[in-house]
Design an enzyme around this catalytic site. Structure first.
Site: not given
Length: 503
Positions: A180, A206, A209-210, A268
């Protein structure tokens, strides 16, 4: 009654269509297979080539772009089948998706058994779930949140469907940040500190993703990260740690699929978050894990009470797998470091490890805090002395030396790229910085081109509490094209007060 004959084969044609995760097939409406099988547009089809198969979304055309005996495939489908132009494939209806029955029961408020969750996750990883199916599952587990047993069962199913790494060490450490916050690129620093102090830390991360950058995106500006399992083992056995992209290793492969849909739905849920985090750590072979939970009004976790509740559930679930876990709470009110975007965050990491005079102190302190918790949890530092040892490891140059060695083992340290276009956003009036909107900052960095353009993003020039003069630079936008820069500036002007200055 004679057995039904399989449909005749078709010739595969490569479309060179990039549909991200989605395998796509294109056929003519008058194709004999479409007619015989009753295949309709936007239906799911199974495409088989030898011993390989993939489930794809079907579109149909009325033109001579394709011959009636051809099927055109997107890049995702082509890669999955590993075929060449003109190869024969069979297109037919996919088998019945029996695991959907469990989702229908969950929609009506019934709990899922371990067997039902395992079947769902298997079908998800095999590509048998459409985005509609995935959305139904994730929504059903958001309206009625996963209970403790379901969370454990989902975590176990996500681990078992992928690879699991094993290490020849009694203690293997890992860390995760719940997220966040833009920036906050502590992981490369923490891995360097842990490995420099003799711990084993095979860190798989990772891609974004966004968000404007994932750890793998940032590390890719500094060293190769697409390591297979053999290369990862070699790096870890040599240096004690690595910083690799987890997507190449099939570790908890359902996780990225679930996360992509959750981001699109903007949901979420706690149980999904716990299963996501812990399945990746268990799959990577970790025995001891530190979880950083930033708390703030525009962070993922927004109150101390919510953070404490999440920490308790993480610990409860981790204990079911024999995982030793510690949660720490950190400030989530503003970005960490100066850079937001792969290369800009990499520059922050290098500045901290180099011990540069202008290195972002908040990133240095945050990384040392997390690394200190890792050192204490693994027994490499006495309780309460971890942060001191972490800072000493940075200040002595041992962390920088270890980081260089890890990068060299992964294929060589390189310099992050620099953006072609840089534009400041300035203060409209004098005053004090009283609020920084993390979500708007992340959106702004993405509009500037991050993470696809590695050099794009934002460099912050102020922090909460700073006194600023009229016309002073608050932040700078970095972009690789004038179009992306103009788009990002337009957004900044439209939403206003990404950085709020009170007079």
């Amino acid at each position: 009654m004679s057995a039904r004959l399989p449909p005749p084969p078709l010739r595969a044609v490569r479309m060179y269509l990039h549909a991200q995760h989605q395998p796509v097939a294109l056929m003519r409406t008058d194709c004999h297979v479409c007619r015989a099988e009753g295949l309709a547009p936007r239906s799911q089809v199974l495409i088989v080539a030898g011993d390989r198969e993939v489930q794809a979304l079907l579109y149909q055309i009325d033109s001579d772009l394709l011959a009636t005996g051809q099927v055109a495939l997107s890049e995702a489908a082509w890669t999955a089948l590993d075929i060449g132009d003109g190869d024969s494939v069979v297109v037919r209806h996919p088998p019945v998706l029996e695991s959907l029955a469990g989702i229908r029961r969950r929609v009506h408020g019934q709990r899922l058994s371990p067997e039902e969750l395992a079947a769902i996750v298997r079908d998800v990883v095999q590509g048998r779930y459409t985005d509609v199916h995935l959305s139904a599952f994730l929504t059903a587990t958001a309206v009625l949140p996963l209970d403790a047993q379901e969370t454990v069962s989902l975590t176990r199913a996500m681990v078992e469907v992928g690879e699991t790494l094993k290490w020849n060490a009694p203690i293997v450490v890992d860390k995760h940040c719940v997220g966040g916050l833009p920036g906050n690129r502590t992981t490369p620093i923490v891995v360097a500190i842990a490995a420099a102090n003799g711990l084993v830390m095979p860190k798989t991360s990772s891609r974004a993703i966004t968000s404007p950058a994932g750890t793998a995106d940032t590390m890719e500006t500094l060293a190769p990260v697409d390591l297979d399992i053999a290369a990862l083992r070699r790096v870890v056995e040599t240096e004690g740690g690595c910083l690799a992209w987890g997507g190449a290793m099939h570790l908890s492969p359902a996780d990225d699929i679930f996360v992509r849909i959750e981001r699109e739905l903007d949901i979420d849920t706690e149980g999904q978050l716990i299963a996501s985090v812990l399945s990746k750590k268990i799959s990577a072979g970790a025995t001891h894990v530190v979880i950083d939970i930033p708390v703030g009004p525009t962070a993922k976790v927004r109150s101390k009470e919510a953070a404490q509740h999440l920490a308790a559930r993480l610990a409860e679930t981790a204990a079911q797998f024999g995982l030793v876990l510690r949660c720490i709470f950190s400030d989530g009110n503003q970005p960490v470091g100066c850079g937001i975007g792969p290369a800009l965050e990499a520059q922050d990491v290098l500045a901290v490890l180099h011990r540069d005079d202008d290195a972002p102190m908040d990133l240095r302190e945050r990384a040392a805090s997390v690394a200190g918790a890792v050192l204490e949890l693994a027994g490499a530092a006495t309780e309460g002395d971890g942060m001191r040892l972490a800072l000493e490891t940075i200040d002595s140059g041992r962390a920088w030396e270890k980081f260089q060695r890890i990068c060299a083992a992964q294929g060589g340290l390189r310099q992050p790229p620099v953006a072609e276009y840089v534009e400041p956003l300035i203060a409209a009036h004098a005053g004090r910085v009283v609020h920084i909107d993390n979500r708007k900052l992340a959106r702004l960095a993405k509009l500037a081109g991050a993470p696809q353009s590695l050099a794009a993003g934002i460099s912050m020039h102020v922090r909460l509490g700073d006194e600023v003069a009229r016309g002073q630079t608050l932040l700078r936008l970095h972009a690789q094209t004038q179009g992306e820069l103009a788009y990002a500036l337009g957004y900044a002007n439209e939403v206003g007060e990404i950085v709020r200055v009170a007079q």
